[in-house]
Design an enzyme around this catalytic site. Structure first.
Site, PDB file in Angstrom:
ATOM      1  N   HIS A   1      39.450 -35.338  75.152  1.00 47.36           N
ATOM      2  CA  HIS A   1      39.995 -36.571  74.552  1.00 47.36           C
ATOM      3  C   HIS A   1      38.795 -37.509  74.393  1.00 47.36           C
ATOM      4  O   HIS A   1      38.620 -38.468  75.144  1.00 47.36           O
ATOM      5  CB  HIS A   1      41.052 -37.154  75.493  1.00 47.36           C
ATOM      6  CG  HIS A   1      41.897 -38.249  74.908  1.00 47.36           C
ATOM      7  ND1 HIS A   1      41.592 -38.894  73.723  1.00 47.36           N
ATOM      8  CD2 HIS A   1      43.045 -38.830  75.366  1.00 47.36           C
ATOM      9  CE1 HIS A   1      42.527 -39.812  73.481  1.00 47.36           C
ATOM     10  NE2 HIS A   1      43.404 -39.794  74.460  1.00 47.36           N
TER      11      HIS A   1
ATOM     12  N   ARG B   1      45.933 -35.228  67.046  1.00 50.00           N
ATOM     13  CA  ARG B   1      46.303 -34.906  68.432  1.00 50.00           C
ATOM     14  C   ARG B   1      47.183 -33.668  68.377  1.00 50.00           C
ATOM     15  O   ARG B   1      48.135 -33.605  67.581  1.00 50.00           O
ATOM     16  CB  ARG B   1      47.060 -36.060  69.084  1.00 50.00           C
ATOM     17  CG  ARG B   1      47.665 -35.637  70.411  1.00 50.00           C
ATOM     18  CD  ARG B   1      48.176 -36.773  71.229  1.00 50.00           C
ATOM     19  NE  ARG B   1      47.086 -37.548  71.786  1.00 50.00           N
ATOM     20  CZ  ARG B   1      47.250 -38.472  72.745  1.00 50.00           C
ATOM     21  NH1 ARG B   1      48.462 -38.711  73.215  1.00 50.00           N
ATOM     22  NH2 ARG B   1      46.221 -39.146  73.208  1.00 50.00           N
TER      23      ARG B   1
ATOM     24  N   ARG C   1      49.207 -45.385  73.002  1.00 51.25           N
ATOM     25  CA  ARG C   1      47.928 -46.089  72.888  1.00 51.25           C
ATOM     26  C   ARG C   1      47.043 -45.525  71.779  1.00 51.25           C
ATOM     27  O   ARG C   1      46.546 -46.252  70.920  1.00 51.25           O
ATOM     28  CB  ARG C   1      47.148 -46.004  74.209  1.00 51.25           C
ATOM     29  CG  ARG C   1      47.528 -47.015  75.232  1.00 51.25           C
ATOM     30  CD  ARG C   1      47.419 -46.403  76.599  1.00 51.25           C
ATOM     31  NE  ARG C   1      48.425 -45.359  76.707  1.00 51.25           N
ATOM     32  CZ  ARG C   1      49.670 -45.588  77.159  1.00 51.25           C
ATOM     33  NH1 ARG C   1      49.969 -46.762  77.619  1.00 51.25           N
ATOM     34  NH2 ARG C   1      50.580 -44.641  77.166  1.00 51.25           N
ATOM     35  N   THR C   2      46.803 -44.219  71.801  1.00 50.54           N
ATOM     36  CA  THR C   2      45.818 -43.627  70.890  1.00 50.54           C
ATOM     37  C   THR C   2      46.273 -43.778  69.437  1.00 50.54           C
ATOM     38  O   THR C   2      45.481 -44.125  68.558  1.00 50.54           O
ATOM     39  CB  THR C   2      45.610 -42.135  71.245  1.00 50.54           C
ATOM     40  OG1 THR C   2      45.392 -42.042  72.654  1.00 50.54           O
ATOM     41  CG2 THR C   2      44.428 -41.555  70.516  1.00 50.54           C
TER      42      THR C   2
ATOM     43  N   LYS D   1      60.094 -26.687  60.481  1.00 50.94           N
ATOM     44  CA  LYS D   1      60.632 -25.571  59.676  1.00 50.94           C
ATOM     45  C   LYS D   1      59.703 -24.367  59.707  1.00 50.94           C
ATOM     46  O   LYS D   1      59.862 -23.423  58.942  1.00 50.94           O
ATOM     47  CB  LYS D   1      60.829 -26.024  58.223  1.00 50.94           C
ATOM     48  CG  LYS D   1      61.745 -27.219  58.068  1.00 50.94           C
ATOM     49  CD  LYS D   1      61.772 -27.661  56.603  1.00 50.94           C
ATOM     50  CE  LYS D   1      62.381 -29.031  56.458  1.00 50.94           C
ATOM     51  NZ  LYS D   1      62.057 -29.648  55.165  1.00 50.94           N
TER      52      LYS D   1
HETATM   53  N1   CP Z   1      45.485 -42.652  76.922  1.00 53.61           N
HETATM   54  C1   CP Z   1      46.254 -42.000  76.019  1.00 53.61           C
HETATM   55  O1   CP Z   1      45.824 -41.023  75.399  1.00 53.61           O
HETATM   56  O2   CP Z   1      47.489 -42.542  75.891  1.00 53.61           O
HETATM   57  P1   CP Z   1      48.574 -42.050  74.804  1.00 53.61           P
HETATM   58  O3   CP Z   1      49.011 -40.677  75.218  1.00 53.61           O
HETATM   59  O4   CP Z   1      49.675 -43.072  74.876  1.00 53.61           O
HETATM   60  O5   CP Z   1      47.880 -42.018  73.482  1.00 53.61           O
END
Ligand code: CP
Length: 311
Positions: free
Chosen positions: A139, A111, A61-62, A89
């Site tokens: 998040h 991320r 999603r993100t 590496k």
């Molecule tokens: N909600 C969320 O962060 O989903 P993903 O891990 O798929 O990005």
């Protein structure tokens, strides 16, 4: 360009932004939501801005939501995935990012499994940094899209009751949601097995329940979190089956409540564990609205952060 700026050039966590920042993001997202529902979904706002999406952890999603948001704003986009990069590496995070920035990147969406990785980058590089999830820390864009989705159903956050259910201990979504909802004036309860509720969480101004029925009876909204088995190095409950029995939300439970509750989930869902399919797919659930709103909210964040600053 926006007339009002956010209080920070980065989005590292909800902890570091103000209630006014959140309001500005929501107002801007309202406009972008209109844009992405038009036949021509693209605006030139970030033409000539280059954004790198650095994903050192899995995401569906993100990652897609950021990429769509960036493309809707006409930014140039580069995607980086740790699993197919020179990180394998032994290259450090800072070397990786500095090499990417040498290619004239303006903004970095990151991320990373290490809490604090986005803040570390923000200390060392000039680009705007957006935290797309750092380990068990925060998040922020998820919390903003969650609150934006709640806002569509209620006149005000003040006094609104939101229960956050599940694996609170390992959840960056829980922490960012708590910060966001408290800043907006909502009441927050966390609910889950005692082993998955951090000690002293009441210090954040939340209530705690170990009983799912009690939490749902209390709540106007339930944001149900995934059990993060990949972050659990020891057993926190006897079995998935037992977790589902005591903390899973199914149709019988939802239909037996004295007033309706809106069901949310950041995804990915473990169907049959934290939510039964008949609840996840029911009219009470706004899970796909959350995903849709994520694009508009991320467009707003990117647009506001890209604005030039005097210092
Ligand atoms: N909600 C969320 O962060 O989903 P993903 O891990 O798929 O990005």
């Amino acid at each position: 360009m926006p007339e009002i700026l956010l209080s920070s050039k980065h989005l590292l966590g909800i902890k570091y932004i103000t209630e006014d920042d959140i309001s500005l993001i929501f107002q801007t997202a309202d406009n972008f939501k209109d844009v992405i529902n038009r036949p021509i979904k693209k605006v030139p706002s970030l033409r000539d801005v280059t954004i790198a999406n650095l994903f050192f952890e899995n995401s569906t999603r993100t990652r897609i939501s950021f990429e769509l948001a960036e493309k809707r704003l006409s930014a140039d986009v580069v995607n980086f995935s740790a699993s197919s990069s020179s990180v394998k590496k032994g290259e450090t995070l800072l070397d990786t990012v500095n090499n990417i920035l040498s290619m004239k990147v303006d903004m970095v969406v990151i991320r990373h499994p290490a809490p604090g990785a986005p803040a570390f980058l923000a200390e060392h590089i000039e680009a705007n940094i957006i935290n797309a999830g750092d380990g068990t820390h925060e998040h922020p864009t998820q919390a903003l899209l969650d609150a934006f989705s709640i806002r569509a159903h209620f006149d005000s956050f003040v006094g609104l009751r939101v229960a956050i259910v599940g694996d609170i201990l390992h959840s960056r979504v829980a922490l960012s949601n708590i910060f966001c909802l408290k800043k907006l004036g909502a009441e927050v309860m966390v609910c889950g097995p005692p082993t998955l509720i951090p000690k002293h969480i009441e210090a954040l101004g939340v209530e705690v329940s170990y009983n799912i029925r009690e939490a749902l009876e209390w709540a106007d909204v339930a944001n149900v979190l995934r059990i993060q088995l990949e972050r659990q190095d020891i057993k926190y409950f006897p079995s998935i089956r037992e977790y589902a029995k005591f903390f899973g939300i199914n149709r019988d439970l939802v239909e037996s409540l004295s007033s309706p509750v809106i069901i949310m989930h950041p995804g990915p869902i473990n169907r049959g564990v934290e939510l039964s399919s008949d609840v996840a797919d029911s009219d009470a659930a706004i899970i796909l609205d959350q995903v849709e709103n994520g694009v508009a909210v991320r467009m707003a964040i990117l647009y506001l952060l890209a604005a030039p600053r005097s210092s």
